[in-house]
Design a protein around this motif. Structure first.
Motif, PDB file in Angstrom:
ATOM      1  N   HIS A 127       1.003  -1.077  -0.029  1.00 62.87           N
ATOM      2  CA  HIS A 127       0.026   0.110   0.172  1.00 62.87           C
ATOM      3  C   HIS A 127       0.930   1.252  -0.060  1.00 62.87           C
ATOM      4  O   HIS A 127       1.506   1.415   0.835  1.00 62.87           O
ATOM      5  CB  HIS A 127      -0.945   0.060   1.133  1.00 62.87           C
ATOM      6  CG  HIS A 127      -1.974  -1.016   1.240  1.00 62.87           C
ATOM      7  ND1 HIS A 127      -3.120  -0.973   2.104  1.00 62.87           N
ATOM      8  CD2 HIS A 127      -2.326  -1.764   0.300  1.00 62.87           C
ATOM      9  CE1 HIS A 127      -3.752  -2.122   1.662  1.00 62.87           C
ATOM     10  NE2 HIS A 127      -3.341  -2.570   0.789  1.00 62.87           N
ATOM     11  N   HIS A 128       0.693   2.202  -1.026  1.00 69.16           N
ATOM     12  CA  HIS A 128       1.557   3.196  -1.160  1.00 69.16           C
ATOM     13  C   HIS A 128       0.826   4.567  -0.561  1.00 69.16           C
ATOM     14  O   HIS A 128      -0.113   4.889  -1.192  1.00 69.16           O
ATOM     15  CB  HIS A 128       1.827   3.399  -2.836  1.00 69.16           C
ATOM     16  CG  HIS A 128       2.831   4.457  -2.995  1.00 69.16           C
ATOM     17  ND1 HIS A 128       3.634   4.600  -3.995  1.00 69.16           N
ATOM     18  CD2 HIS A 128       3.519   5.385  -2.240  1.00 69.16           C
ATOM     19  CE1 HIS A 128       4.859   5.368  -3.883  1.00 69.16           C
ATOM     20  NE2 HIS A 128       4.585   5.789  -2.720  1.00 69.16           N
ATOM     21  N   ASN A 129       0.767   4.515   0.507  1.00 65.23           N
ATOM     22  CA  ASN A 129      -0.392   5.580   1.277  1.00 65.23           C
ATOM     23  C   ASN A 129      -0.026   7.092   1.044  1.00 65.23           C
ATOM     24  O   ASN A 129      -0.815   7.785   0.803  1.00 65.23           O
ATOM     25  CB  ASN A 129      -0.183   5.479   2.835  1.00 65.23           C
ATOM     26  CG  ASN A 129      -0.308   3.979   3.415  1.00 65.23           C
ATOM     27  OD1 ASN A 129       0.340   2.884   3.107  1.00 65.23           O
ATOM     28  ND2 ASN A 129      -1.755   4.067   4.108  1.00 65.23           N
ATOM     29  N   MET A 130       1.122   7.450   0.884  1.00 69.62           N
ATOM     30  CA  MET A 130       1.692   8.804   0.582  1.00 69.62           C
ATOM     31  C   MET A 130       2.270   8.971  -0.676  1.00 69.62           C
ATOM     32  O   MET A 130       3.383   8.251  -0.894  1.00 69.62           O
ATOM     33  CB  MET A 130       2.234   9.534   1.766  1.00 69.62           C
ATOM     34  CG  MET A 130       1.745   9.525   3.197  1.00 69.62           C
ATOM     35  SD  MET A 130       2.602  10.092   4.555  1.00 69.62           S
ATOM     36  CE  MET A 130       2.686  11.967   3.722  1.00 69.62           C
ATOM     37  N   GLU A 147      13.317   8.614  -2.223  1.00 72.25           N
ATOM     38  CA  GLU A 147      13.164   7.417  -2.178  1.00 72.25           C
ATOM     39  C   GLU A 147      12.912   6.698  -1.006  1.00 72.25           C
ATOM     40  O   GLU A 147      13.569   7.027   0.170  1.00 72.25           O
ATOM     41  CB  GLU A 147      14.396   7.020  -2.986  1.00 72.25           C
ATOM     42  CG  GLU A 147      14.759   7.592  -4.118  1.00 72.25           C
ATOM     43  CD  GLU A 147      15.974   7.206  -4.990  1.00 72.25           C
ATOM     44  OE1 GLU A 147      16.814   6.643  -4.274  1.00 72.25           O
ATOM     45  OE2 GLU A 147      16.369   7.308  -6.106  1.00 72.25           O
ATOM     46  N   VAL A 148      11.929   5.601  -1.165  1.00 75.00           N
ATOM     47  CA  VAL A 148      12.026   4.875   0.190  1.00 75.00           C
ATOM     48  C   VAL A 148      11.995   3.270  -0.172  1.00 75.00           C
ATOM     49  O   VAL A 148      11.545   2.743  -1.094  1.00 75.00           O
ATOM     50  CB  VAL A 148      10.115   5.032   0.567  1.00 75.00           C
ATOM     51  CG1 VAL A 148       9.862   3.965   1.707  1.00 75.00           C
ATOM     52  CG2 VAL A 148       9.919   6.504   0.961  1.00 75.00           C
ATOM     53  N   ASP A 149      13.047   2.780   0.441  1.00 79.79           N
ATOM     54  CA  ASP A 149      13.328   1.264   0.242  1.00 79.79           C
ATOM     55  C   ASP A 149      12.628   0.617   1.072  1.00 79.79           C
ATOM     56  O   ASP A 149      12.347   0.489   2.370  1.00 79.79           O
ATOM     57  CB  ASP A 149      14.907   1.302   0.687  1.00 79.79           C
ATOM     58  CG  ASP A 149      15.196  -0.363   0.489  1.00 79.79           C
ATOM     59  OD1 ASP A 149      14.422  -0.969  -0.373  1.00 79.79           O
ATOM     60  OD2 ASP A 149      16.639  -0.540   0.455  1.00 79.79           O
ATOM     61  N   ALA A 150      11.704  -0.319   0.619  1.00 80.53           N
ATOM     62  CA  ALA A 150      10.589  -1.079   0.988  1.00 80.53           C
ATOM     63  C   ALA A 150      10.953  -2.613   0.822  1.00 80.53           C
ATOM     64  O   ALA A 150      10.153  -3.565   1.146  1.00 80.53           O
ATOM     65  CB  ALA A 150       9.153  -0.765   0.386  1.00 80.53           C
ATOM     66  N   VAL A 181       4.653   3.895   3.092  1.00 83.61           N
ATOM     67  CA  VAL A 181       4.148   2.760   2.615  1.00 83.61           C
ATOM     68  C   VAL A 181       4.217   1.455   3.424  1.00 83.61           C
ATOM     69  O   VAL A 181       4.668   1.526   4.655  1.00 83.61           O
ATOM     70  CB  VAL A 181       5.438   2.141   1.618  1.00 83.61           C
ATOM     71  CG1 VAL A 181       5.425   3.209   0.599  1.00 83.61           C
ATOM     72  CG2 VAL A 181       6.696   2.271   2.199  1.00 83.61           C
ATOM     73  N   ARG A 182       3.163   0.716   3.291  1.00 84.89           N
ATOM     74  CA  ARG A 182       3.208  -0.622   4.090  1.00 84.89           C
ATOM     75  C   ARG A 182       2.950  -1.979   3.456  1.00 84.89           C
ATOM     76  O   ARG A 182       2.376  -1.765   2.432  1.00 84.89           O
ATOM     77  CB  ARG A 182       2.180  -0.134   5.171  1.00 84.89           C
ATOM     78  CG  ARG A 182       0.645  -0.363   4.787  1.00 84.89           C
ATOM     79  CD  ARG A 182      -0.101   0.106   5.910  1.00 84.89           C
ATOM     80  NE  ARG A 182      -1.483   0.095   5.644  1.00 84.89           N
ATOM     81  CZ  ARG A 182      -2.432  -0.888   5.376  1.00 84.89           C
ATOM     82  NH1 ARG A 182      -2.039  -1.972   6.233  1.00 84.89           N
ATOM     83  NH2 ARG A 182      -3.530  -0.705   5.187  1.00 84.89           N
ATOM     84  N   VAL A 183       2.974  -2.956   4.038  1.00 82.66           N
ATOM     85  CA  VAL A 183       2.801  -4.268   3.109  1.00 82.66           C
ATOM     86  C   VAL A 183       1.532  -4.695   4.048  1.00 82.66           C
ATOM     87  O   VAL A 183       1.732  -5.214   5.279  1.00 82.66           O
ATOM     88  CB  VAL A 183       3.873  -5.435   3.274  1.00 82.66           C
ATOM     89  CG1 VAL A 183       3.256  -6.749   2.622  1.00 82.66           C
ATOM     90  CG2 VAL A 183       5.047  -4.816   2.583  1.00 82.66           C
ATOM     91  N   ALA A 184       0.413  -4.947   3.565  1.00 80.06           N
ATOM     92  CA  ALA A 184      -0.637  -5.166   4.489  1.00 80.06           C
ATOM     93  C   ALA A 184      -1.006  -6.844   4.253  1.00 80.06           C
ATOM     94  O   ALA A 184      -0.569  -7.371   3.414  1.00 80.06           O
ATOM     95  CB  ALA A 184      -2.071  -4.466   3.719  1.00 80.06           C
ATOM     96  N   ILE A 185      -1.754  -7.521   5.126  1.00 81.39           N
ATOM     97  CA  ILE A 185      -2.225  -8.708   5.317  1.00 81.39           C
ATOM     98  C   ILE A 185      -3.125  -9.073   4.174  1.00 81.39           C
ATOM     99  O   ILE A 185      -4.202  -8.322   4.077  1.00 81.39           O
ATOM    100  CB  ILE A 185      -2.610  -9.261   6.744  1.00 81.39           C
ATOM    101  CG1 ILE A 185      -1.562  -9.011   7.569  1.00 81.39           C
ATOM    102  CG2 ILE A 185      -3.045 -10.680   6.470  1.00 81.39           C
ATOM    103  CD1 ILE A 185      -1.883  -9.245   8.941  1.00 81.39           C
TER     104      ILE A 185
END
Length: 281
Positions: A127-130, A147-150, A181-185
């Motif tokens: 999920h790309h929140n912002m 840059e965001v390292d996910a 950003v986050r990785v959702a279930i």
């Protein structure tokens, strides 16, 4: 990155002159900031190239104004633009003049790097929140992107604004607890359907709440009691009527017995009369 753009001063404002300007192959623009406001005309092709090559809000533009009475060359930012919803052609542009020695606030795009996150490989959803971040810095220090390292994120993990890698000379102004950003279930279709079904069953099985239900129950109870009292009254009345009828019947029977007793009273008189007749003989 810095771009060069040429502009011409225009004197007439309004919808009519703007239409005429577009028909001539140019687009209207306004330059404001630093205590001045200028009406300009631009080449739409040059503006389109800047928008395609770089994020419009962060690109520094060296603007050369032909016909300007003061400064001919100014450093600007493309603050806003309007485009035709059907054709996509640029209709109007707003330019903002800046000072290279004063910090400004701009929105910078966020770019997720590092490849596919570990959690996504395990079935999670990224999920790309912002999509943008508000930053404050000098015009010469504006980053093209943040840059965001996910890549190392697993399912259930995310990156907040406070966890972003700091950029020299750049200050993040968004709330520190905001999720970038986050990785959702993931939710399977079967589970989703089960949740929806259980929710529907719960809603159907739930008794509707009736306002004043308790009061209605009490009123109904009182009504039953009143009805019961009425029934009892009717029963008592009926019993009284039956009892009165019985008493009346007993009185009638007593009267009948009294009538039957009269001949017994007359019998001695008849015997006395017969004895008198025998004496005469």
């Amino acid at each position: 990155m810095k771009f060069d753009l040429a502009a011409e001063v225009r004197e007439r404002a309004g919808k009519g002159p703007a239409r005429q300007l577009r028909r001539s192959g140019r687009i209207p623009a306004v330059l404001y900031g630093q205590g001045e406001c200028l009406l300009l005309s631009l080449d739409p092709l040059a503006v389109t190239m800047i928008l395609r090559a770089h994020a419009g809000s962060t690109a520094l533009i060296s603007l050369t104004v032909n016909g300007a009475q003061s400064k001919a060359v100014r450093t600007t930012l493309l603050r806003d633009f309007q485009e035709d919803p059907v054709t996509g052609e640029i209709l109007h542009v707003d330019l903002f003049e800046i000072s290279l020695t004063k910090p400004i606030r701009v929105k910078v795009p966020v770019s997720v790097v590092g490849g596919v996150p570990a959690g996504v490989k395990d079935g999670g959803l990224l999920h790309h929140n912002m999509r943008e971040l508000l930053v404050e810095c000098l015009p010469t220090a504006i980053p093209e992107r943040v840059e965001v390292d996910a890549s190392e994120l697993v399912i259930g993990q995310g990156i907040h604004v406070r966890e972003l890698k700091q950029i020299e000379g750049v200050k993040f102004l968004d709330e520190a607890d905001q999720m970038v950003v986050r990785v959702a279930i993931p939710i399977s279709e079967a589970k989703l359907e089960a949740l929806l079904t259980s929710g529907a069953v719960t809603e159907e099985g739930k008794e509707p709440e009736v306002i004043g239900k308790g009061k209605e129950e009490v009123v109904e109870g009182e009504a039953v009691d009143e009805k019961g009292e009425k029934v009892a009254a009717v029963a008592e009345k009926g019993a009284a009527a039956v009892e009165a009828k019985g008493e009346k019947k007993d009185a009638k029977e007593a009267k009948t017995d009294k009538k039957e007793a009269k001949p017994e009273k007359k019998a001695p008189q008849a015997e006395k009369k017969e004895a008198k007749e025998d004496r005469k003989k």
